[in-house]
Scaffold this active site. Structure first.
Site, PDB file in Angstrom:
ATOM      1  N   HIS A   1       3.358   8.605   3.489  1.00 31.12           N
ATOM      2  CA  HIS A   1       3.805   8.526   1.987  1.00 31.12           C
ATOM      3  C   HIS A   1       4.247  10.031   1.621  1.00 31.12           C
ATOM      4  O   HIS A   1       4.014  10.880   1.822  1.00 31.12           O
ATOM      5  CB  HIS A   1       2.508   8.214   1.230  1.00 31.12           C
ATOM      6  CG  HIS A   1       2.976   7.771  -0.119  1.00 31.12           C
ATOM      7  ND1 HIS A   1       2.993   8.626  -1.112  1.00 31.12           N
ATOM      8  CD2 HIS A   1       3.023   6.517  -0.559  1.00 31.12           C
ATOM      9  CE1 HIS A   1       3.328   8.090  -2.272  1.00 31.12           C
ATOM     10  NE2 HIS A   1       3.225   6.609  -1.962  1.00 31.12           N
TER      11      HIS A   1
ATOM     12  N   GLU B   1      11.101   4.351   0.302  1.00 27.74           N
ATOM     13  CA  GLU B   1      10.819   4.901  -0.983  1.00 27.74           C
ATOM     14  C   GLU B   1      11.403   6.138  -1.276  1.00 27.74           C
ATOM     15  O   GLU B   1      11.006   7.182  -1.202  1.00 27.74           O
ATOM     16  CB  GLU B   1       9.062   5.233  -0.971  1.00 27.74           C
ATOM     17  CG  GLU B   1       8.195   3.985  -0.847  1.00 27.74           C
ATOM     18  CD  GLU B   1       6.872   4.237  -1.179  1.00 27.74           C
ATOM     19  OE1 GLU B   1       6.329   3.259  -2.141  1.00 27.74           O
ATOM     20  OE2 GLU B   1       6.055   5.101  -0.935  1.00 27.74           O
TER      21      GLU B   1
ATOM     22  N   ASN C   1      -0.744   0.323  -3.617  1.00 28.33           N
ATOM     23  CA  ASN C   1      -1.218   1.549  -3.228  1.00 28.33           C
ATOM     24  C   ASN C   1      -1.930   2.177  -4.391  1.00 28.33           C
ATOM     25  O   ASN C   1      -1.016   2.496  -5.293  1.00 28.33           O
ATOM     26  CB  ASN C   1       0.080   2.512  -2.687  1.00 28.33           C
ATOM     27  CG  ASN C   1      -0.418   3.982  -2.504  1.00 28.33           C
ATOM     28  OD1 ASN C   1      -1.661   3.999  -2.300  1.00 28.33           O
ATOM     29  ND2 ASN C   1       0.408   4.856  -2.299  1.00 28.33           N
TER      30      ASN C   1
ATOM     31  N   SER D   1       8.681   2.582  -8.466  1.00 29.73           N
ATOM     32  CA  SER D   1       8.579   2.132  -9.961  1.00 29.73           C
ATOM     33  C   SER D   1       9.137   0.508  -9.978  1.00 29.73           C
ATOM     34  O   SER D   1       9.638   0.027 -10.651  1.00 29.73           O
ATOM     35  CB  SER D   1       9.607   2.846 -10.810  1.00 29.73           C
ATOM     36  OG  SER D   1       8.935   4.195 -10.820  1.00 29.73           O
TER      37      SER D   1
ATOM     38  N   LYS E   1      -3.524   4.880  -4.533  1.00 26.83           N
ATOM     39  CA  LYS E   1      -3.523   6.239  -4.748  1.00 26.83           C
ATOM     40  C   LYS E   1      -4.943   6.607  -4.937  1.00 26.83           C
ATOM     41  O   LYS E   1      -5.822   6.171  -4.615  1.00 26.83           O
ATOM     42  CB  LYS E   1      -2.399   6.951  -5.656  1.00 26.83           C
ATOM     43  CG  LYS E   1      -0.955   6.298  -5.564  1.00 26.83           C
ATOM     44  CD  LYS E   1      -0.129   6.889  -5.872  1.00 26.83           C
ATOM     45  CE  LYS E   1       1.164   6.276  -6.287  1.00 26.83           C
ATOM     46  NZ  LYS E   1       2.466   6.895  -6.352  1.00 26.83           N
TER      47      LYS E   1
ATOM     48  N   GLY F   1       6.801   6.520  -9.170  1.00 29.36           N
ATOM     49  CA  GLY F   1       5.912   7.092 -10.346  1.00 29.36           C
ATOM     50  C   GLY F   1       6.889   7.678 -11.526  1.00 29.36           C
ATOM     51  O   GLY F   1       6.062   8.323 -12.446  1.00 29.36           O
TER      52      GLY F   1
ATOM     53  N   GLU G   1       3.939  11.533  -1.095  1.00 25.88           N
ATOM     54  CA  GLU G   1       2.687  12.461  -1.537  1.00 25.88           C
ATOM     55  C   GLU G   1       2.062  13.337  -0.204  1.00 25.88           C
ATOM     56  O   GLU G   1       1.718  14.763  -0.394  1.00 25.88           O
ATOM     57  CB  GLU G   1       1.707  11.576  -2.362  1.00 25.88           C
ATOM     58  CG  GLU G   1       2.351  11.366  -3.908  1.00 25.88           C
ATOM     59  CD  GLU G   1       2.080  10.152  -4.387  1.00 25.88           C
ATOM     60  OE1 GLU G   1       0.848   9.412  -3.898  1.00 25.88           O
ATOM     61  OE2 GLU G   1       2.935   9.277  -5.147  1.00 25.88           O
TER      62      GLU G   1
HETATM   63  C1  PEP Z   1       3.829   4.323  -4.354  1.00 24.98           C
HETATM   64  O1  PEP Z   1       3.082   5.202  -4.401  1.00 24.98           O
HETATM   65  O2  PEP Z   1       4.120   4.088  -3.222  1.00 24.98           O
HETATM   66  C2  PEP Z   1       4.665   3.814  -5.419  1.00 24.98           C
HETATM   67  C3  PEP Z   1       5.753   3.291  -5.184  1.00 24.98           C
HETATM   68  O3  PEP Z   1       4.382   4.221  -6.736  1.00 24.98           O
HETATM   69  P1  PEP Z   1       5.137   3.540  -7.916  1.00 24.98           P
HETATM   70  O4  PEP Z   1       5.230   2.248  -8.010  1.00 24.98           O
HETATM   71  O5  PEP Z   1       4.032   3.990  -9.093  1.00 24.98           O
HETATM   72  O6  PEP Z   1       6.290   4.320  -8.090  1.00 24.98           O
END
Ligand code: PEP
Length: 254
Positions: free
Chosen positions: A95, A167, A9, A211, A11, A173, A97
């Site tokens: 997601h 997640e 992803n 992460s 973003k 992040g 976000e």
């Molecule tokens: C994500 O945006 O779905 C995500 C898991 O980001 P990151 O791997 O940077 O934590």
């Protein structure tokens, strides 16, 4: 049997230059893997055409968001039909976000899932608890509610077009990852919620996100209910994304 998926992803990051370098690299390296992983690239919508024309058959493409409506006067929105028309096999929904910054509720998630299913696009439905919810001992219940409500309208063969991504919000992040055993426990719990909903839970791929990096992916993917990853930051670095794809255990499916 479940597909093993590593989805990147991007973003709101990237450029045509990144598309060229990263997709070109993944395309050239992917055939050397013999672990049956499906690599998915989910760039900002404006780059989907660039990614699909470079990706070749081996790399799948996804969109980060779709509208909850079919078509019409919704300036700035992209429909599920457009996603399919432009070659997207996958779409993210819910997601964290989107939930936090764009008020994407479970009811909205359910509407978007319906749109995607009507077009045959696979919905990667994201769920996860906040740190406060985890510390209050509510993580499993929060995630179970998101699964039940977001997927409440799915039935029969439509389940084949559903992937769930767990997640934890506190891991996205932040550089903090759930331990592989905590992630496994939540995946097992999600699978049992899906089964209670009448879904063919053993056939639904469950991804972990938060992460995931080249150095922790193998431990996560070794867990029996973790069928792959949804990768943010590390998906923007071609070699890191490939290393994560490589971390998937061998075998065609789970
Ligand atoms: C994500 O945006 O779905 C995500 C898991 O980001 P990151 O791997 O940077 O934590």
């Amino acid at each position: 049997m479940r597909r093993k998926i590593v989805a990147g992803n991007w973003k709101m990051n990237g450029s045509r230059g990144l598309v060229e370098n990263l997709v070109g690299y993944v395309r050239s390296e992917l055939p050397s893997l013999d672990n049956g992983v499906e690599a998915v690239i989910i760039p900002p919508a404006l780059y989907i055409g660039d990614v699909t024309s470079l990706a070749g058959a081996q790399i799948a493409v996804g969109v980060q968001n779709v509208a909850r409506w079919d078509s019409g006067a919704y300036t700035g929105e992209v429909s599920a039909a457009m996603a399919r028309d432009c070659g997207c096999r996958y779409a993210l929904v819910g997601h964290s976000e989107r939930r936090q910054l764009f008020a994407e509720t479970d009811a909205v998630v359910a509407e978007k899932v319906t749109q995607l299913l009507s077009q045959g696009v696979v919905a990667i439905v994201c769920v996860g608890e906040t740190l406060a919810e985890r510390e209050a001992g509510q993580a499993e219940e929060v995630v179970a509610t998101q699964v039940r409500k977001g997927l409440g309208n799915v039935s029969g063969s439509e389940w084949q077009k559903i992937v769930v991504a767990y997640e934890p919000v506190w891991a996205i992040g932040t550089g903090k990852t759930a331990t592989s055993s905590d992630a496994q426990a939540m995946h097992q719990s999600i699978r049992s919620v899906l089964s209670d909903m009448g879904a063919p839970a053993e056939a639904i791929s469950l991804l972990y996100g938060g992460s995931v990096k080249a150095d922790n992916a193998a431990a996560l993917f070794a867990e029996p209910d973790i069928d792959g990853g949804l990768i943010g930051g590390a998906s923007l670095v071609a070699t890191d994304f490939m290393s994560i794809c490589q971390a998937m255990p061998a075998g065609p499916e789970r």
